[in-house]
Structures are given as C-alpha cells and as structure tokens.
Design a protein around this motif. Structure first.
Motif, PDB file in Angstrom:
ATOM      1  N   LEU A 122       0.693  -1.097  -0.118  1.00 26.79           N
ATOM      2  CA  LEU A 122      -0.030   0.102   0.069  1.00 26.79           C
ATOM      3  C   LEU A 122       0.785   1.155   0.088  1.00 26.79           C
ATOM      4  N   ARG A 123       0.328   2.165  -0.716  1.00 31.17           N
ATOM      5  CA  ARG A 123       0.967   3.700  -0.696  1.00 31.17           C
ATOM      6  C   ARG A 123      -0.196   4.393  -0.073  1.00 31.17           C
ATOM      7  N   GLY A 124      -0.325   4.693   1.061  1.00 34.89           N
ATOM      8  CA  GLY A 124      -1.287   5.356   1.852  1.00 34.89           C
ATOM      9  C   GLY A 124      -2.499   4.368   1.772  1.00 34.89           C
ATOM     10  N   ALA A 125      -3.508   4.550   1.215  1.00 32.86           N
ATOM     11  CA  ALA A 125      -4.784   3.591   1.165  1.00 32.86           C
ATOM     12  C   ALA A 125      -4.734   3.077  -0.335  1.00 32.86           C
ATOM     13  N   LEU A 126      -4.022   3.544  -1.112  1.00 32.21           N
ATOM     14  CA  LEU A 126      -3.855   2.746  -2.269  1.00 32.21           C
ATOM     15  C   LEU A 126      -3.054   1.784  -2.809  1.00 32.21           C
ATOM     16  N   PRO A 127      -3.377   0.932  -3.531  1.00 26.48           N
ATOM     17  CA  PRO A 127      -2.400  -0.326  -4.035  1.00 26.48           C
ATOM     18  C   PRO A 127      -1.283   0.236  -4.299  1.00 26.48           C
ATOM     19  N   SER A 128      -0.152  -0.328  -4.021  1.00 26.63           N
ATOM     20  CA  SER A 128       1.243  -0.122  -4.525  1.00 26.63           C
ATOM     21  C   SER A 128       1.634  -0.537  -6.051  1.00 26.63           C
ATOM     22  N   ARG A 129       1.333  -1.746  -6.401  1.00 26.47           N
ATOM     23  CA  ARG A 129       1.398  -2.632  -7.441  1.00 26.47           C
ATOM     24  C   ARG A 129       2.643  -3.198  -7.318  1.00 26.47           C
ATOM     25  N   SER A 130       2.955  -3.542  -6.138  1.00 24.69           N
ATOM     26  CA  SER A 130       4.139  -4.323  -5.789  1.00 24.69           C
ATOM     27  C   SER A 130       3.742  -4.953  -4.408  1.00 24.69           C
ATOM     28  N   SER A 131       4.653  -5.955  -4.311  1.00 29.72           N
ATOM     29  CA  SER A 131       4.481  -6.730  -2.827  1.00 29.72           C
ATOM     30  C   SER A 131       4.809  -5.988  -1.683  1.00 29.72           C
ATOM     31  N   SER A 132       3.955  -6.399  -0.557  1.00 35.31           N
ATOM     32  CA  SER A 132       4.357  -5.857   0.571  1.00 35.31           C
ATOM     33  C   SER A 132       5.615  -6.009   1.283  1.00 35.31           C
ATOM     34  N   TRP A 133       6.196  -7.444   0.915  1.00 33.60           N
ATOM     35  CA  TRP A 133       7.448  -7.776   1.198  1.00 33.60           C
ATOM     36  C   TRP A 133       8.556  -8.203   0.265  1.00 33.60           C
ATOM     37  N   THR A 134       9.599  -8.047   0.684  1.00 34.27           N
ATOM     38  CA  THR A 134      10.766  -8.578  -0.115  1.00 34.27           C
ATOM     39  C   THR A 134      11.805  -9.450   0.582  1.00 34.27           C
TER      40      THR A 134
END
Length: 181
Positions: A122-134
C-alpha cells in the motif's frame, strides 16, 4: 530497526518478536510486548514502517528486519535461541508467516487475524502495484487488490484475501475459539 525490548528475568528463556499491523508504528506492538514480558517472555516490539528511518508506506518491506531482530535476541544471554517466536497482528501476522518460512531462528508463530496470502503493498490507502514484502532484494509473490478489495479498503480501510498455504509452524486462532487467559 526501531524496537523496544522488555525482559523481566535473568535466566535463559523464550523470546517473542512482536509485529503490529497495517497502522504502522510501534505503539501497539509495545503494548503486546509488555504483556508477554509479564508472563515470562523476553518480548521485542519491532517497527517496520511508519517511523523515522523506516519506509513511510507498507510496500516492499524487507523481511530481513525480522531476521535481524531474531539474531539480536539469539545473541542475548537471557534468551534461549531455540525458543524464539513471532507474534503478528493483521498485516504483521502476514509478515510473521512469510518471515518464519525464511528465518531459521524462528521456531513458532502466533498469527492474530492474518490474511491467508501475501497481499499487494500500500501507498497510503491505495495499492502500490508491488508486494508488501521482499526477501534478499526480491519481491515475494503477492495477490493484487481487485476492484472489490480496493472499494472495501477505501470505504472501511480493511483488506480481504484468498487462500495460501504457509509452510511454518503457526497458530491461527479464529476469534470464536479464543479464551480468556
């Protein structure tokens, strides 16, 4: 890695790394760590975003944060390195399950209200288009938010998830099975 370690013993014993949810920061994890400490655990609250020196958003967070915390605990004289576990709440439970698969020092997981798969960051309340984790610089596979997920997230600030199997010892306790201690 902002953290807060609570220990109430001098002999070697179990330790728990505590991770908060998608609200970020460390305050809620500190409260849980203090409760665990009162029951004989060395407990370390660990922040992973939303604090000074950490990412602002829940996006591409390195699981090595958990690995670093586990090694810190394993080197302490008052911690039995064979008895280090994770406690994660909500998004922190997702992180705990993903980290436990990769960090050999983790021997148990308590996942409080986890998603059943790794969700998009997430970037704020919006999807980031990438994983939460690396892990080791690589994004972990994740499920993108769909339009229904996004609508729920924006309307109620909650996430939903589909099925994924985790290969770690863990306890996922539904609310209906919880008892007072």
């Amino acid at each position: 890695m902002p953290n807060n370690l609570s220990v109430s013993r001098t002999a070697q014993g179990p330790a728990v790394i505590v991770l908060s949810g998608s609200d970020g920061g460390i305050a809620k994890a500190q409260n849980i760590a203090q409760l665990l400490c009162g029951h004989g655990f060395a407990a370390m609250a660990v922040g992973y975003f939303g604090l000074e020196g950490l990412p602002d958003n829940l996006n591409a967070i390195p699981l090595e944060i958990v690995e670093k915390a586990a090694w810190f605990l394993a080197r302490r004289n008052d911690v039995d390195s064979r008895r280090i576990g994770l406690y994660g709440r909500s998004k922190g439970a997702e992180m705990a399950l993903a980290a436990a698969q990769r960090v050999p020092l983790i021997h148990a997981v308590v996942a409080n209200s986890p998603s059943c798969q790794i969700m998009e960051g997430l970037r704020g309340a919006l999807p980031s288009r990438s994983s939460s984790w690396t892990w080791r610089g690589e994004e972990l596979p994740y499920r993108r938010f769909g339009i229904r997920d996004l609508a729920d997230r924006l309307a109620r600030r909650v996430t939903t998830a589909a099925q994924l199997t985790y290969d770690s010892p863990c306890a996922i306790v539904p609310k209906t099975l919880r008892r007072r201690c």
